[in-house]
Design a protein around this motif. Structure first.
Motif, PDB file in Angstrom:
ATOM      1  N   LEU A 222      -1.964   6.424   7.101  1.00  0.00           N
ATOM      2  CA  LEU A 222      -2.587   5.972   5.855  1.00  0.00           C
ATOM      3  C   LEU A 222      -3.970   6.571   5.670  1.00  0.00           C
ATOM      4  O   LEU A 222      -4.364   6.940   4.558  1.00  0.00           O
ATOM      5  CB  LEU A 222      -2.659   4.438   5.840  1.00  0.00           C
ATOM      6  N   TRP A 223      -4.729   6.683   6.754  1.00  0.00           N
ATOM      7  CA  TRP A 223      -6.079   7.235   6.650  1.00  0.00           C
ATOM      8  C   TRP A 223      -6.034   8.726   6.314  1.00  0.00           C
ATOM      9  O   TRP A 223      -6.860   9.229   5.535  1.00  0.00           O
ATOM     10  CB  TRP A 223      -6.841   7.004   7.952  1.00  0.00           C
ATOM     11  N   ALA A 224      -5.083   9.426   6.907  1.00  0.00           N
ATOM     12  CA  ALA A 224      -4.959  10.852   6.598  1.00  0.00           C
ATOM     13  C   ALA A 224      -4.554  11.079   5.143  1.00  0.00           C
ATOM     14  O   ALA A 224      -4.999  12.030   4.499  1.00  0.00           O
ATOM     15  CB  ALA A 224      -3.941  11.504   7.539  1.00  0.00           C
ATOM     16  N   VAL A 228      -5.439   3.875   2.596  1.00  0.00           N
ATOM     17  CA  VAL A 228      -5.844   2.584   3.156  1.00  0.00           C
ATOM     18  C   VAL A 228      -6.442   1.737   2.040  1.00  0.00           C
ATOM     19  O   VAL A 228      -7.328   2.212   1.315  1.00  0.00           O
ATOM     20  CB  VAL A 228      -6.856   2.775   4.299  1.00  0.00           C
ATOM     21  N   PRO A 229      -5.987   0.494   1.848  1.00  0.00           N
ATOM     22  CA  PRO A 229      -6.521  -0.340   0.751  1.00  0.00           C
ATOM     23  C   PRO A 229      -8.035  -0.512   0.856  1.00  0.00           C
ATOM     24  O   PRO A 229      -8.547  -0.951   1.877  1.00  0.00           O
ATOM     25  CB  PRO A 229      -5.790  -1.677   0.951  1.00  0.00           C
ATOM     26  N   GLU A 310     -17.008   3.950   8.869  1.00  0.00           N
ATOM     27  CA  GLU A 310     -16.061   3.483   7.861  1.00  0.00           C
ATOM     28  C   GLU A 310     -14.638   3.469   8.410  1.00  0.00           C
ATOM     29  O   GLU A 310     -13.871   2.544   8.161  1.00  0.00           O
ATOM     30  CB  GLU A 310     -16.138   4.382   6.621  1.00  0.00           C
ATOM     31  N   ARG A 311     -14.289   4.488   9.173  1.00  0.00           N
ATOM     32  CA  ARG A 311     -12.957   4.534   9.774  1.00  0.00           C
ATOM     33  C   ARG A 311     -12.756   3.367  10.747  1.00  0.00           C
ATOM     34  O   ARG A 311     -11.685   2.754  10.791  1.00  0.00           O
ATOM     35  CB  ARG A 311     -12.758   5.867  10.489  1.00  0.00           C
ATOM     36  N   ARG A 316     -10.052  -1.803  11.770  1.00  0.00           N
ATOM     37  CA  ARG A 316     -10.032  -3.230  12.108  1.00  0.00           C
ATOM     38  C   ARG A 316      -9.427  -4.054  10.969  1.00  0.00           C
ATOM     39  O   ARG A 316      -8.685  -5.016  11.223  1.00  0.00           O
ATOM     40  CB  ARG A 316     -11.450  -3.705  12.420  1.00  0.00           C
ATOM     41  N   GLU A 317      -9.751  -3.706   9.746  1.00  0.00           N
ATOM     42  CA  GLU A 317      -9.146  -4.420   8.613  1.00  0.00           C
ATOM     43  C   GLU A 317      -7.631  -4.234   8.603  1.00  0.00           C
ATOM     44  O   GLU A 317      -6.890  -5.192   8.359  1.00  0.00           O
ATOM     45  CB  GLU A 317      -9.756  -3.919   7.306  1.00  0.00           C
ATOM     46  N   HIS A 318      -7.176  -3.019   8.859  1.00  0.00           N
ATOM     47  CA  HIS A 318      -5.731  -2.762   8.904  1.00  0.00           C
ATOM     48  C   HIS A 318      -5.081  -3.548  10.041  1.00  0.00           C
ATOM     49  O   HIS A 318      -3.976  -4.089   9.883  1.00  0.00           O
ATOM     50  CB  HIS A 318      -5.490  -1.268   9.087  1.00  0.00           C
ATOM     51  N   ARG A 319      -5.751  -3.621  11.188  1.00  0.00           N
ATOM     52  CA  ARG A 319      -5.212  -4.390  12.316  1.00  0.00           C
ATOM     53  C   ARG A 319      -5.089  -5.870  11.953  1.00  0.00           C
ATOM     54  O   ARG A 319      -4.097  -6.524  12.297  1.00  0.00           O
ATOM     55  CB  ARG A 319      -6.112  -4.209  13.532  1.00  0.00           C
ATOM     56  N   VAL A 320      -6.068  -6.404  11.244  1.00  0.00           N
ATOM     57  CA  VAL A 320      -6.006  -7.818  10.831  1.00  0.00           C
ATOM     58  C   VAL A 320      -4.832  -8.044   9.881  1.00  0.00           C
ATOM     59  O   VAL A 320      -4.107  -9.038   9.992  1.00  0.00           O
ATOM     60  CB  VAL A 320      -7.338  -8.235  10.174  1.00  0.00           C
TER      61      VAL A 320
END
Length: 506
Positions: A222-224, A228-229, A310-311, A316-320
């Motif tokens: 998603l980051w690539a 990512v939201p 930022e990454r 961490r947000e994606h992990r949550v």
């Protein structure tokens, strides 16, 4: 002795497998025993993995010790080698006379609560009171940390449970640049660590490292792709423009001062103010300035550092978000439990805590000892199923409780929504004072035996109206049986004839 170590590891592996089989065969009585069993099995599996690696190293025999020992046993005088090893064992026990012998059969044997379970205290200290052995999430401290973040909305605990995994507007009205702050970075890290630790404590037998690795792989993709939201290219564009992200979109946005105005007149007056003119000049100067080599290198370094931070925040947000999807059932149960507790009185909460403590003491073996004296038994009667008491003050047998259907509830609306346990008590209550008084309050005073099996007020009133109509019809039919004739030859019922005669009309 390499061969003895090899034999011991093989025995240890077999004992561990038997211990796991014994625990899987027994069905736990409650969630506490299930967690204790699962954590025991997880510990056994870790030991199996560790011992298997040791055994594999022995079979590889990188140093050649195993082959050397086999050669020394198979060649030469067998008795000489035997007595040599026996002397080594005797010498070891002379030097260490109190060395305990490890009994593998006893070490992994399933012990009952009365004998004391070694893993039970760990389960008791593993969860907080709010978590209730992994049934609910305990986000109280994280909710307080969230409220201390600048710029967030004030949310109640229930609202926070519903949207603690939402990191994009309008649920989280924080700018992208503000998310790089240390306070927000620490908050997201604590939230991710708590959910990850909770998942490890609740599901010790699942392949969690593989699950967490899939989260990381999904985030890298998603980051690539900048999907990512809240961190994609579209979010960065709206962040730089300003009005769509910082403002609500309802008023007028001032890009120089980064402020939104609800009223157009206030915005026009703001344009002539000193603060706006100063901010506009500063922004214009920063935009038109030509950076030199040092400042350009510093800017590139700062931008790369900001990108890394930022990454890290986005990861961490994606992990949550991923952990919340995995713990969706616990999240919903937490919300229901919080709503239920908010509607309880302090006495009800205290009674619930006492019942939970009593259940914990029972499962840990506090009541698995020998029977105490009769006086102590009378003071404290164990009744976890809340069974009715018999004539001797003790709970009735469970089979009798099921036989009479005492676990089935029969509510009666006429009795003020009173609930009767069991069919026998339900059938008996129709002739009791509570039900008869309820009928009288509805105006039903006659033929109450006809209202058996009727528990709804609407049904009772409908039947009473029907009975009243039938009585009126029956009375009218009785009055119309006898016919009378006046002097002029008019025929009429007897009741009407006498009424007219009393009035002097006839």
């Amino acid at each position: 002795m390499v061969l003895e170590d090899q034999r011991f590891i093989h025995e240890d592996l077999e004992r561990l497998e038997q211990g796991i089989a014994d625990r899987v065969a027994e069905e736990p009585r409650n969630i506490r025993e299930r967690l204790a069993r699962d954590h025991q099995i997880a510990g056994f599996l870790d030991r199996i993995e560790e011992q298997s690696k040791r055994l594999q190293d022995i079979y590889k025999d990188a140093e050649g010790l195993r082959a050397q020992e086999i050669q020394s046993i198979s060649t030469g005088d067998a008795f000489e080698e035997f007595y040599k090893r026996l002397d080594e064992i005797k010498d070891f026990h002379k030097r260490y006379p109190n060395e305990p012998v490890e009994n593998l059969e006893r070490a992994y044997k399933r012990r009952h609560p009365g004998e004391g379970e070694s893993f039970a205290p760990e389960i008791d200290s593993m969860f907080t009171g709010e978590e209730a052995y992994g049934q609910f999430l305990d986000l109280i401290q994280l909710h307080e940390d969230y409220l201390n973040i600048p710029g967030v909305k004030r949310l109640t605990y229930i609202q926070y449970i519903d949207q603690f995994d939402a990191f994009t507007p309008p649920q989280l009205p924080i700018k992208r640049t503000a998310k790089v702050s240390d306070r927000y970075f620490k908050y997201v890290g604590d939230l991710s660590s708590y959910l990850e630790g909770f998942l490890k404590r609740v599901r010790p037998l699942e392949n969690l490292p593989k699950l967490f690795a899939s989260y990381d792989q999904e985030f890298d993709k998603l980051w690539a792709a900048q999907e990512v939201p809240g961190w994609g290219a579209e979010a960065a564009m709206t962040e730089s423009v300003g009005p769509k992200t910082e403002g609500t979109g309802e008023g007028i946005w001032c890009a120089d001062c980064e402020k939104e105005f609800k009223n157009e007149n206030v915005y026009k007056n703001h344009l002539t103010g000193k603060k706006h003119i100063k901010a506009a000049e500063a922004k214009k100067a920063n935009g038109n300035a030509t950076p030199n080599g040092a400042s350009l290198a510093g800017a590139i370094k700062d931008s790369s550092l900001k990108s890394l931070k930022e990454r890290a925040v986005a990861e961490r947000e994606h992990r949550v978000r991923c952990l919340t999807k995995t713990l969706q059932s616990e999240r919903e149960a937490t919300r229901v439990n919080v709503e239920r507790k908010q509607g309880m009185t302090e006495r009800e909460r205290q009674m619930e805590i006492e019942a939970l403590m009593a259940d914990t003491e029972l499962s840990s073996g506090a009541f698995g000892r020998e029977e105490e004296s009769d006086e102590e038994g009378e003071d404290r009667i164990y009744n976890p199923l809340k069974l009715p008491l018999a004539w001797d003050g003790k709970p009735i047998p469970y089979w009798l409780y099921k036989l009479h259907g005492l676990g089935v509830e029969y509510p009666c609306e006429i009795c003020g929504n009173f609930v009767y346990m069991g069919r026998r008590a339900f059938d008996k209550h129709f002739s009791e004072a509570r039900h008869i008084y309820g009928l009288k309050c509805l105006g039903i005073t006659q033929q109450t035996n006809l209202f058996r099996e009727i528990v709804r007020i609407e049904d009772a009133m409908r039947l009473w109206e029907k009975l009243e109509q039938e009585r009126k019809k029956e009375k009218e039919s009785k009055d119309n049986v006898v016919q009378m004739e006046d002097a002029e030859g008019n025929v009429m019922p007897e009741r009407i004839y006498y009424d007219l005669q009393k009035q002097g009309i006839l």
